[in-house]
Scaffold this motif. Structure first.
Motif, mmCIF file in Angstrom:
data_model
loop_
_atom_site.group_PDB
_atom_site.id
_atom_site.type_symbol
_atom_site.label_atom_id
_atom_site.label_comp_id
_atom_site.label_asym_id
_atom_site.label_seq_id
_atom_site.Cartn_x
_atom_site.Cartn_y
_atom_site.Cartn_z
ATOM 1 N N UNK A 1 13.020 -0.119 2.293
ATOM 2 C CA UNK A 1 13.334 0.492 3.590
ATOM 3 C C UNK A 1 13.359 2.013 3.527
ATOM 4 N N UNK A 2 13.166 2.568 2.311
ATOM 5 C CA UNK A 2 13.249 4.013 2.061
ATOM 6 C C UNK A 2 14.658 4.559 2.171
ATOM 7 N N UNK B 1 0.826 -1.217 0.000
ATOM 8 C CA UNK B 1 0.000 0.000 0.000
ATOM 9 C C UNK B 1 0.857 1.264 0.000
ATOM 10 N N UNK B 2 2.175 1.105 0.140
ATOM 11 C CA UNK B 2 3.054 2.283 0.200
ATOM 12 C C UNK B 2 3.309 2.826 -1.197
ATOM 13 N N UNK B 3 3.065 4.110 -1.375
ATOM 14 C CA UNK B 3 3.283 4.747 -2.661
ATOM 15 C C UNK B 3 4.728 5.249 -2.777
ATOM 16 N N UNK B 4 5.306 5.031 -3.948
ATOM 17 C CA UNK B 4 6.652 5.525 -4.232
ATOM 18 C C UNK B 4 6.635 6.258 -5.576
ATOM 19 N N UNK B 5 7.619 7.108 -5.828
ATOM 20 C CA UNK B 5 7.674 7.777 -7.128
ATOM 21 C C UNK B 5 7.902 6.778 -8.259
ATOM 22 N N UNK B 6 7.133 6.914 -9.311
ATOM 23 C CA UNK B 6 7.295 6.124 -10.530
ATOM 24 C C UNK B 6 7.186 7.071 -11.709
ATOM 25 N N UNK C 1 13.469 12.970 -11.583
ATOM 26 C CA UNK C 1 12.281 12.942 -12.421
ATOM 27 C C UNK C 1 11.309 11.890 -11.908
ATOM 28 N N UNK C 2 10.101 12.332 -11.595
ATOM 29 C CA UNK C 2 9.038 11.446 -11.135
ATOM 30 C C UNK C 2 7.862 11.536 -12.107
ATOM 31 N N UNK C 3 6.821 10.770 -11.819
ATOM 32 C CA UNK C 3 5.575 10.907 -12.553
ATOM 33 C C UNK C 3 4.731 12.006 -11.929
ATOM 34 N N UNK C 4 3.496 12.153 -12.403
ATOM 35 C CA UNK C 4 2.634 13.223 -11.877
ATOM 36 C C UNK C 4 2.244 12.998 -10.420
ATOM 37 N N UNK C 5 2.325 11.753 -9.939
ATOM 38 C CA UNK C 5 2.089 11.466 -8.525
ATOM 39 C C UNK C 5 2.751 10.135 -8.197
ATOM 40 N N UNK C 6 2.756 9.777 -6.907
ATOM 41 C CA UNK C 6 3.335 8.510 -6.478
ATOM 42 C C UNK C 6 2.284 7.401 -6.552
ATOM 43 N N UNK C 7 2.770 6.168 -6.665
ATOM 44 C CA UNK C 7 1.868 5.029 -6.834
ATOM 45 C C UNK C 7 2.361 3.834 -6.027
ATOM 46 N N UNK C 8 1.433 2.919 -5.728
ATOM 47 C CA UNK C 8 1.738 1.715 -4.969
ATOM 48 C C UNK C 8 1.417 0.477 -5.798
ATOM 49 N N UNK C 9 1.881 -0.702 -5.363
ATOM 50 C CA UNK C 9 1.458 -1.937 -6.030
ATOM 51 C C UNK C 9 -0.062 -2.092 -6.059
ATOM 52 N N UNK C 10 -0.734 -1.656 -5.002
ATOM 53 C CA UNK C 10 -2.201 -1.714 -4.999
ATOM 54 C C UNK C 10 -2.791 -0.855 -6.119
#
Length: 300
Positions: free
Chosen positions: A266-267, A176-181, A207-216
């Motif tokens: 682990x960030x 559920x943790x969102x990371x930059x993609x 460089x990231x996407x417009x928002x962060x995303x999670x596996x969910x």
């Protein structure tokens, strides 16, 4: 933005980010010189009016010829995961790029790097990007190191599995943790944009996407696309070697992947860990990339 009689050199045009960079430059009316190892791979670009140079990333002489008389260059060093000496190979390519750029008098480089390249340990594969930054940075050629976030296209094999089985495997945890993609299309476009800007100082740009995303979030896009429920299954580290068996990684590459993924989870590897890096964001949403991958696996 101005158009010059000199071209921009673009490496990696047989891959996603290089192709996107070359396309963006051509769309902008700029002259482009694509650099390939195999001349047979250059025809589509020649058909669009691009110059063609043939070079091997470990050969300084051919690299120097490819980089001579250009306005700037986008450099991508492919990582060879089947080799036990992949880190040494990456260092050789970094040295060749640095020496050739100096010998050719390249006025500026944009070089593909990665989130985490500012960290000096426990980054696995990203260590190759860190060495690249160090070797090229020491050469004195003005360079922007484009530190891209996790590629959205990395999900491709797992989306294929999700379409077939209804379960999306993932190495990323917690799910559920969102990371930059970021989409590789946006990486290439950002590289092209940076090449056309006026700057003289070596620096890093994240460089990231417009928002962060999670596996969910990935699973939700697949589910909406195929109109079936999709679960997420986090693969424990003990299962990673078996899950990656089809990728034919060397032992060194597998160890590097493991250390990198542990760092992501682990960030320790974090897009914001280098406060001096400038920040940019692409515009391609995860939904666009993942839905296209999922649709490609559906019959009809």
């Amino acid at each position: 933005m101005t158009v010059s009689s000199l071209p921009y050199a673009v490496f990696g045009v047989t891959g996603r980010t290089g192709a996107a960079a070359a396309d963006a430059l051509l769309q902008a009316g700029q002259r482009v010189r694509v650099v390939v190892r195999n001349p047979a791979q250059s025809q589509p670009w020649a058909d669009r009016g691009a110059e063609v140079a043939v070079a091997d990333l470990t050969d300084v002489a051919s690299m120097t010829r490819a980089l001579r008389n250009v306005r700037g260059a986008y450099v991508v060093c492919p990582q060879q995961y089947g080799r036990e000496d992949l880190f040494e190979q990456a260092a050789w390519m970094a040295d060749a790029v640095a020496k050739a750029a100096v010998a050719a008098g390249v006025p500026r480089l944009v070089a593909l790097s990665s989130v985490g390249a500012d960290r000096d340990c426990k980054i696995g594969w990203i260590g190759m990007n860190r060495v690249f930054e160090q070797r090229v940075g020491d050469a004195g050629v003005p360079t922007i190191f484009l530190r891209a976030a996790y590629f959205m296209e990395n999900w491709t094999p797992f989306v294929h599995q999700a379409v077939r089985s209804g379960t999306l495997p993932t190495f990323l945890a917690p799910p559920q943790r969102r990371i930059p993609m970021v989409a590789t299309l946006d990486v290439g476009r950002a590289a092209a944009a940076l090449l056309q800007e006026e700057w003289t100082q070596t620096r890093a740009v994240t460089l990231t996407g417009p928002q962060d995303y999670s596996p969910h979030d990935v699973a939700a896009v697949v589910s909406a696309t195929i109109h079936k429920p999709v679960d997420v299954a986090v693969l424990p580290p003990a299962d990673w070697p078996l899950a990656l068996a089809g990728a034919h990684f060397s032992k060194a590459a597998l160890a590097g992947f493991t250390e990198m993924t542990v760092g992501l989870n682990s960030s320790h590897i974090d897009i914001k860990s280098d406060a001096s890096a400038a920040q940019r964001a692409g515009t391609t949403a995860l939904e666009q990339v993942i839905a296209a991958i999922a649709r490609s696996q559906q019959p009809g």
